[in-house]
Scaffold this active site. Structure first.
Site, mmCIF file in Angstrom:
data_model
loop_
_atom_site.group_PDB
_atom_site.id
_atom_site.type_symbol
_atom_site.label_atom_id
_atom_site.label_comp_id
_atom_site.label_asym_id
_atom_site.label_seq_id
_atom_site.Cartn_x
_atom_site.Cartn_y
_atom_site.Cartn_z
ATOM 1 N N GLU A 49 -3.219 -0.320 8.485
ATOM 2 C CA GLU A 49 -2.010 0.099 9.218
ATOM 3 C C GLU A 49 -2.041 -0.489 10.611
ATOM 4 O OE1 GLU A 49 -1.190 4.307 9.539
ATOM 5 O OE2 GLU A 49 -1.653 4.631 7.418
ATOM 6 N N HIS B 237 -3.046 10.837 1.114
ATOM 7 C CA HIS B 237 -2.438 10.632 2.430
ATOM 8 C C HIS B 237 -1.823 11.976 2.856
ATOM 9 C CE1 HIS B 237 -0.903 7.227 5.213
ATOM 10 N NE2 HIS B 237 -0.624 8.359 5.818
ATOM 11 N N TYR C 41 -3.525 1.598 16.293
ATOM 12 C CA TYR C 41 -2.267 1.626 17.048
ATOM 13 C C TYR C 41 -2.477 1.397 18.535
ATOM 14 C CZ TYR C 41 -0.187 3.213 12.747
ATOM 15 O OH TYR C 41 0.243 3.265 11.443
ATOM 16 N N ASN D 192 -6.991 1.516 10.495
ATOM 17 C CA ASN D 192 -5.637 1.746 11.010
ATOM 18 C C ASN D 192 -5.734 1.742 12.532
ATOM 19 O OD1 ASN D 192 -5.109 2.195 8.314
ATOM 20 N ND2 ASN D 192 -4.708 4.382 8.529
ATOM 21 N N ARG E 185 0.847 -1.184 0.000
ATOM 22 C CA ARG E 185 0.000 0.000 0.000
ATOM 23 C C ARG E 185 0.885 1.238 0.000
ATOM 24 N NH1 ARG E 185 -2.642 2.830 5.104
ATOM 25 N NH2 ARG E 185 -3.650 4.490 3.947
ATOM 26 N N GLU F 258 -7.281 8.211 6.797
ATOM 27 C CA GLU F 258 -7.522 8.860 8.084
ATOM 28 C C GLU F 258 -8.016 10.302 7.950
ATOM 29 O OE1 GLU F 258 -4.343 8.389 10.909
ATOM 30 O OE2 GLU F 258 -4.273 6.234 10.666
HETATM 31 C C1 PNW Z 1 -1.115 7.476 11.002
HETATM 32 N N1 PNW Z 1 -2.233 11.196 16.251
HETATM 33 O O1 PNW Z 1 -0.867 8.751 11.513
HETATM 34 C C2 PNW Z 1 -0.806 7.646 9.537
HETATM 35 O O2 PNW Z 1 -1.720 7.097 8.650
HETATM 36 C C3 PNW Z 1 0.600 7.345 9.171
HETATM 37 O O3 PNW Z 1 0.972 8.157 8.108
HETATM 38 C C4 PNW Z 1 1.501 7.497 10.390
HETATM 39 O O4 PNW Z 1 2.860 7.426 10.103
HETATM 40 C C5 PNW Z 1 1.065 6.438 11.378
HETATM 41 O O5 PNW Z 1 -0.325 6.562 11.694
HETATM 42 C C6 PNW Z 1 1.859 6.427 12.671
HETATM 43 O O6 PNW Z 1 1.632 7.603 13.387
HETATM 44 C C7 PNW Z 1 -1.228 9.275 12.716
HETATM 45 O O7 PNW Z 1 -1.457 12.092 16.699
HETATM 46 C C8 PNW Z 1 -0.433 10.304 13.205
HETATM 47 O O8 PNW Z 1 -3.270 10.864 16.852
HETATM 48 C C9 PNW Z 1 -0.766 10.950 14.375
HETATM 49 C C10 PNW Z 1 -1.898 10.553 15.051
HETATM 50 C C11 PNW Z 1 -2.696 9.508 14.570
HETATM 51 C C12 PNW Z 1 -2.353 8.884 13.385
#
Ligand code: PNW
Length: 457
Positions: A361, A121, A296, A294, A77, A166
């Site tokens: 992600e 993106h 985390y 996505n 991707r 996102e």
């Molecule tokens: C996502 N936050 O970004 C993105 O899709 C990616 O490009 C990025 O590298 C990845 O997650 C890791 O961070 C985010 O601050 C960046 O909440 C910041 C936030 C959330 C998602």
């Protein structure tokens, strides 16, 4: 052996984004995006880092495809940079900008790797921000033209398309907290941006379908929102509000229900919904073939009088505090909790049934050490292992998850954090641009080969 295996056609891959890896910001007719401008604004990005060089992927793409092939990835991707393709934001298409992606797609296909294209993106052409950016309707219409231009060139080989990555970040961090480009802090603009991003998704989906695209969707980052005190009614109200602002305001319109009533009421405090035109909700609800998630980390909220509600991120959430429990954290400060991924998959499958789901992600930044020519990133392997077990648990309960795209192939430009946060399974030594496979890359290669997780050591 009692390994944890995955369905036969489960797709393993990884993900990147244009501004985070390409560099070559002036090459072949590219114009500045909002991230070029933002990263040059003093104080916006850690240590003044920019994407000027990044991983120099624009010149090293062949070597990077070798890495992808060597890891055995079935899908890759990546995102296309709008200011390479339509340097003016709208208007003439720049064939030289598309040549880069054309070669990349050819090479991926030649090596049996399915390309999955993200159209947006976060690198909005600066010229469109100068004309109002996502808070204005024209931007959504220009996006549909851009989508058509990319499909015209790549559509004969690219089966899978994601309109947006996102949109929560684009709207809430870009126009709410100002932590991301374009760095504005304006509640009414934030909701207008949400709407025009969603409209861009809908118009873009229609344009891609009209051009014959086979599979179209988008990647969202729904939050798993948890109360700090499960017995507190005030915390439950905070969960409901943040779930609305972060999740339902995107998921409900995309999957066919229009804006949730409580969110329309909430937005009335910030100028209402003057941007909502007849037919928009129908456009936004254009059927999709896949939904990318996505994930985390979960989010914990508590009702605390006087709390800043995320410093502008979520307009109207004053009195809500964002905290995290005493769990191990990644170097981004994000708590590690794989159970949130199972919960997210089950919730989306339950509340929005019928759409195939992808993890578009998942991954983690850690303080990697280089030891000789190795990077022994055991904490990243543990993170990935835990989250893949969480995906397996969701599959076991019947959730239709088709694939897993690890974030990220390479260490890269981590937005406001610059190059300090390393998410790659491949280390990038920026001064030399040398790539080194981390232990997690070797581990992921064996997971893909076996279509299974190894037993815990
Ligand atoms: C996502 N936050 O970004 C993105 O899709 C990616 O490009 C990025 O590298 C990845 O997650 C890791 O961070 C985010 O601050 C960046 O909440 C910041 C936030 C959330 C998602």
């Amino acid at each position: 052996m009692n390994r944890t295996s995955f369905p036969e056609n489960f797709v393993w891959g990884s993900a990147t984004a244009a501004y985070q890896i390409e560099g070559a910001v002036d090459a072949d007719g590219r114009t500045p995006s909002i991230w070029d401008t933002f990263s040059r604004t003093p104080g916006a990005v850690a240590d003044g880092h920019t994407g000027d060089e990044a991983c120099d992927h624009y010149h090293r793409w062949r070597e990077d495809v070798d890495l992808i092939a060597g890891l055995g990835l079935r899908a890759y991707r990546f995102s296309v940079a709008w200011p390479r393709v339509i340097p003016g934001g709208d208007g003439p298409v720049n064939a030289a900008g598309l040549d880069f992606y054309d070669r990349l797609v050819d090479e991926l296909c030649r090596r049996g790797i399915a390309p999955m294209v993200t159209l947006y993106h976060w690198d909005l052409p600066q010229s469109l921000e100068d004309r109002g950016g996502w808070p204005v309707r024209d931007t959504a219409e220009h996006f549909a033209d851009y989508a058509t231009a990319v499909h015209d060139r790549l559509g004969d080989r690219v089966a899978s398309w994601l309109t947006l990555n996102e949109p929560w970040c684009s709207a809430y961090l870009g126009y709410g907290s100002g932590r991301h480009a374009p760095g504005r802090r304006d509640p009414a603009a934030t909701f207008a941006a949400v709407h025009h991003l969603l409209l861009a998704h809908g118009l873009g989906t229609q344009a891609l379908r009209a051009a014959g695209a086979r599979s179209v969707g988008l990647a969202l980052n729904p939050a798993v929102v948890r109360p700090v005190d499960p017995d507190s009614a005030a915390d439950a109200d905070a969960v409901r509000l943040i779930d609305g602002l972060h999740n339902r305001v995107f998921l409900d319109p995309v999957l066919g229900d229009g804006y949730p009533a409580d969110m329309v009421t909430h937005m009335a405090r910030f100028g209402g919904t003057p941007w909502l035109a007849d037919g928009d909700e129908k456009t936004i609800a254009a059927p999709i073939d896949l939904l990318g998630l996505n994930y985390y980390s979960p989010t914990w909220v508590a009702a605390r009088p006087g709390a800043d509600g995320g410093d502008g991120t979520y307009p109207g959430s004053e009195g809500i505090e964002f905290t995290s429990p005493d769990l191990p954290h990644t170097s981004s400060g994000w708590p590690v909790d794989p159970s949130g991924l199972t919960e997210l998959l089950r919730r989306v499958a339950r509340d929005y049934p019928g759409v195939p789901l992808w993890i578009t992600e998942n991954g983690a930044a850690f303080e990697d050490r280089v030891v000789g020519d190795r990077v022994p990133d055991r904490d990243r392997i543990a993170y990935l292992d835990g989250h893949l077990r969480a995906v397996r648990a969701a599959l076991d309960s019947g959730v239709d998850v088709r694939g897993y795209l690890l974030w990220s192939l390479l260490d890269n430009f981590e937005w406001a954090e610059g190059y300090h946060k390393r998410f790659g399974i491949v280390r990038v030594d920026y001064p030399t641009q040398r790539r080194i496979l981390k232990d997690s890359a070797h581990w992921y290669r064996s997971v893909i080969r076996d279509n299974a997780l190894p037993d815990p050591a």
